[in-house]
Scaffold this active site. Structure first.
Site, mmCIF file in Angstrom:
data_model
loop_
_atom_site.group_PDB
_atom_site.id
_atom_site.type_symbol
_atom_site.label_atom_id
_atom_site.label_comp_id
_atom_site.label_asym_id
_atom_site.label_seq_id
_atom_site.Cartn_x
_atom_site.Cartn_y
_atom_site.Cartn_z
ATOM 1 C CE1 TYR A 1 0.365 36.708 25.984
ATOM 2 C CE2 TYR A 1 2.708 37.015 25.629
ATOM 3 C CZ TYR A 1 1.436 37.541 25.743
ATOM 4 O OH TYR A 1 1.240 38.898 25.593
ATOM 5 C CG ASP B 1 -12.479 43.469 30.124
ATOM 6 O OD1 ASP B 1 -12.365 42.407 30.763
ATOM 7 O OD2 ASP B 1 -11.501 44.201 29.849
ATOM 8 C CG LEU C 1 -14.355 38.276 24.173
ATOM 9 C CD1 LEU C 1 -13.517 39.463 23.697
ATOM 10 C CD2 LEU C 1 -15.600 38.116 23.300
HETATM 11 P P1 NAI Z 1 -4.499 43.605 31.098
HETATM 12 O O1 NAI Z 1 -4.530 42.381 31.938
HETATM 13 O O2 NAI Z 1 -4.240 44.912 31.748
HETATM 14 O O3 NAI Z 1 -5.831 43.731 30.224
HETATM 15 C C1 NAI Z 1 -6.391 42.615 29.579
HETATM 16 C C2 NAI Z 1 -7.891 42.737 29.610
HETATM 17 O O4 NAI Z 1 -8.446 41.577 28.971
HETATM 18 C C3 NAI Z 1 -8.470 42.771 31.043
HETATM 19 O O5 NAI Z 1 -9.349 43.868 31.214
HETATM 20 C C4 NAI Z 1 -9.182 41.449 31.169
HETATM 21 O O6 NAI Z 1 -10.324 41.488 32.020
HETATM 22 C C5 NAI Z 1 -9.557 41.168 29.736
HETATM 23 N N1 NAI Z 1 -9.842 39.742 29.581
HETATM 24 C C6 NAI Z 1 -9.151 38.709 30.132
HETATM 25 N N2 NAI Z 1 -9.743 37.549 29.843
HETATM 26 C C7 NAI Z 1 -10.845 37.845 29.097
HETATM 27 C C8 NAI Z 1 -11.855 37.056 28.507
HETATM 28 N N3 NAI Z 1 -11.874 35.717 28.656
HETATM 29 N N4 NAI Z 1 -12.824 37.687 27.822
HETATM 30 C C9 NAI Z 1 -12.838 39.039 27.694
HETATM 31 N N5 NAI Z 1 -11.888 39.836 28.220
HETATM 32 C C10 NAI Z 1 -10.909 39.240 28.920
HETATM 33 O O7 NAI Z 1 -3.372 43.291 30.003
HETATM 34 P P2 NAI Z 1 -2.651 44.210 28.907
HETATM 35 O O8 NAI Z 1 -1.229 44.199 29.241
HETATM 36 O O9 NAI Z 1 -3.353 45.480 28.692
HETATM 37 O O10 NAI Z 1 -2.831 43.277 27.640
HETATM 38 C C11 NAI Z 1 -3.643 43.629 26.513
HETATM 39 C C12 NAI Z 1 -3.145 42.835 25.332
HETATM 40 O O11 NAI Z 1 -1.811 43.220 25.059
HETATM 41 C C13 NAI Z 1 -3.114 41.327 25.555
HETATM 42 O O12 NAI Z 1 -3.526 40.693 24.362
HETATM 43 C C14 NAI Z 1 -1.674 41.056 25.836
HETATM 44 O O13 NAI Z 1 -1.306 39.739 25.490
HETATM 45 C C15 NAI Z 1 -1.018 42.070 24.947
HETATM 46 N N6 NAI Z 1 0.360 42.395 25.281
HETATM 47 C C16 NAI Z 1 0.658 42.929 26.499
HETATM 48 C C17 NAI Z 1 1.978 43.226 26.793
HETATM 49 C C18 NAI Z 1 2.406 43.779 28.106
HETATM 50 O O14 NAI Z 1 3.626 43.867 28.339
HETATM 51 N N7 NAI Z 1 1.500 44.195 28.974
HETATM 52 C C19 NAI Z 1 3.054 42.998 25.817
HETATM 53 C C20 NAI Z 1 2.601 42.460 24.572
HETATM 54 C C21 NAI Z 1 1.301 42.177 24.322
#
Ligand code: NAI
Length: 270
Positions: free
Chosen positions: A164, A33, A43
Site C-alpha cells: 500500500y 466504481d 479498474l
Molecule cells: P472506500 O473504500 O470508502 O472507497 C473506495 C472505493 O473504491 C469503493 O467505492 C470501492 O468500491 C472502489 N473500488 C475498489 N476496488 C475497485 C476496483 N477494482 N475498481 C473500481 N473501483 C474500485 O475508501 P476511501 O477511504 O474513500 O478511499 C479512497 C481513496 O483514498 C483510496 O485511493 C485510498 O487509498 C485513499 N486514502 C484513503 C485514506 C483513508 O484514511 N480513508 C487515507 C489516505 C488515502
C-alpha cells in the site's frame, strides 16, 4: 459554469463525498466504481480500464468501441481518481497505481478536449512511510507484471503492508513526473495528488474499530490538527484543485492530514 467531471471510487468514502460536492456545485458527475455507479468497471484489470474510457467517451458525446469503428470524441473538464484499496496483496498496486495511471492517462484525451481541464488522484500520508523500492521502481517503469511479482515477494516475506505505501509513493511520484510534461502542463492540464491522513471511511473503519490497530494507526499517523477526518472535509480541496480557479498548482502532493506529514517529516521537506 457547469462542468463535466468523472470520479472513480464514486460509490463510497472520499470519492462519494467528492461526487456529491461537485454535484451540489452544479456540475455533472459521471461516477465509476465496481457497482452503484454510472460506469461499472474493475479498474484493477485491463478490461475494466478499457471499459472506463469507452463508456466515458460514450457518455460525454463521443463514440465508444460499441458505437462505431473508431474510439473518438467525448470531453471531460475534470477527472478525480479515488478508487483504491489497502489490501496486503498485489491487487493494491494493480488498482492504486496502474488503475489510477490508466484512469488519468486514458481519459487525458477527453480532458484536453474539455474546458479548463484538471485532474487529481488520491495519494496518502502512507507514501512517506517505508516503501519497497522494487515495487515502486517497477510501477514507475510501467511494468505491471514486475510490480505484481515484487508485491507477492513482499507478502511472502511478511511485509505485505509495504504494497500500500509503495502504491501511494509510486502514484505520487508519477504525478510529479507527469505533471510537468507536454502531455499535462504543455496541454494546460494541472495534475495533482491529494494525500489524506486518516479519513473515516469503509476503508479504515475496521482498523479504527480494533483498539490495538487504532493505537497503531494513531502512532503512525499523528494528526495534531482536528484528528481523523470525514470524507466531506477532504472533498472541498479536491473540488478546488479541479476547478478553473486552480491555474498554477500542479505536480503537487497536497497533504490534507491534520499535520501528519509535518509531524513525521519535520522541516526537511516543503
Ligand atoms: P472506500 O473504500 O470508502 O472507497 C473506495 C472505493 O473504491 C469503493 O467505492 C470501492 O468500491 C472502489 N473500488 C475498489 N476496488 C475497485 C476496483 N477494482 N475498481 C473500481 N473501483 C474500485 O475508501 P476511501 O477511504 O474513500 O478511499 C479512497 C481513496 O483514498 C483510496 O485511493 C485510498 O487509498 C485513499 N486514502 C484513503 C485514506 C483513508 O484514511 N480513508 C487515507 C489516505 C488515502
Amino acid at each position: 459554469m457547469p462542468r463535466t467531471c468523472l470520479v472513480t471510487g464514486s460509490a463510497s468514502g472520499i470519492g462519494k463525498a467528492t461526487a456529491a460536492l461537485l454535484r451540489a456545485q452544479g456540475h455533472t458527475v459521471i461516477g465509476a466504481d465496481l457497482k452503484d455507479a454510472d460506469i461499472t468497471a474493475d479498474l484493477s484489470t485491463p478490461e475494466g480500464r478499457a471499459e472506463l474510457v469507452t463508456r466515458a467517451r460514450e457518455l460525454t458525446g463521443g463514440r465508444g468501441l460499441a458505437g462505431g469503428p473508431g474510439l473518438e470524441g467525448g470531453r471531460l473538464d475534470a477527472v478525480v481518481s479515488c478508487a483504491g484499496v489497502a489490501h496486503f496483496a498485489p491487487l493494491t498496486i494493480r488498482l492504486n497505481h496502474f488503475g489510477a495511471v490508466a484512469t488519468l492517462a486514458g481519459l487525458r484525451p477527453l480532458l484536453t478536449a474539455g474546458t479548463d481541464p484538471r485532474a487529481v488522484v488520491i495519494g496518502s500520508i502512507d507514501s512517506v512511510h517505508p516503501t519497497d523500492p522494487a515495487i515502486v521502481d517497477a510501477a514507475l517503469a510501467g511494468d505491471e507484471p514486475a510490480a505484481v511479482a515484487a508485491s507477492w515477494a513482499a507478502v511472502d516475506r511478511g511485509e505485505g503492508h509495504l504494497v500500500y505505501s509503495s502504491s501511494k509513493a509510486s502514484i505520487s511520484r508519477w504525478v510529479r513526473r507527469s505533471a510537468i510534461t507536454d502531455d499535462w502542463a504543455g496541454a494546460g492540464v494541472p495534475l495533482n495528488a491529494v494525500a489524506p491522513g486518516v479519513v473515516v471511511t469503509p476503508l479504515t473503519q475496521p482498523l479504527l474499530a480494533d483498539p490495538d490497530m487504532r493505537g497503531l494507526v494513531e502512532r503512525s499517523v499523528p494528526m495534531p490538527l482536528h484528528g481523523h477526518a470525514r470524507p466531506e472535509q477532504i472533498a472541498p480541496l479536491i473540488a478546488w484543485l479541479v476547478s478553473p480557479e486552480n491555474t498554477h498548482v500542479t505536480g503537487q502532493v497536497v497533504f490534507a492530514d491534520g499535520g501528519a506529514d509535518a509531524a513525521l517529516r519535520g522541516d526537511r521537506t516543503w
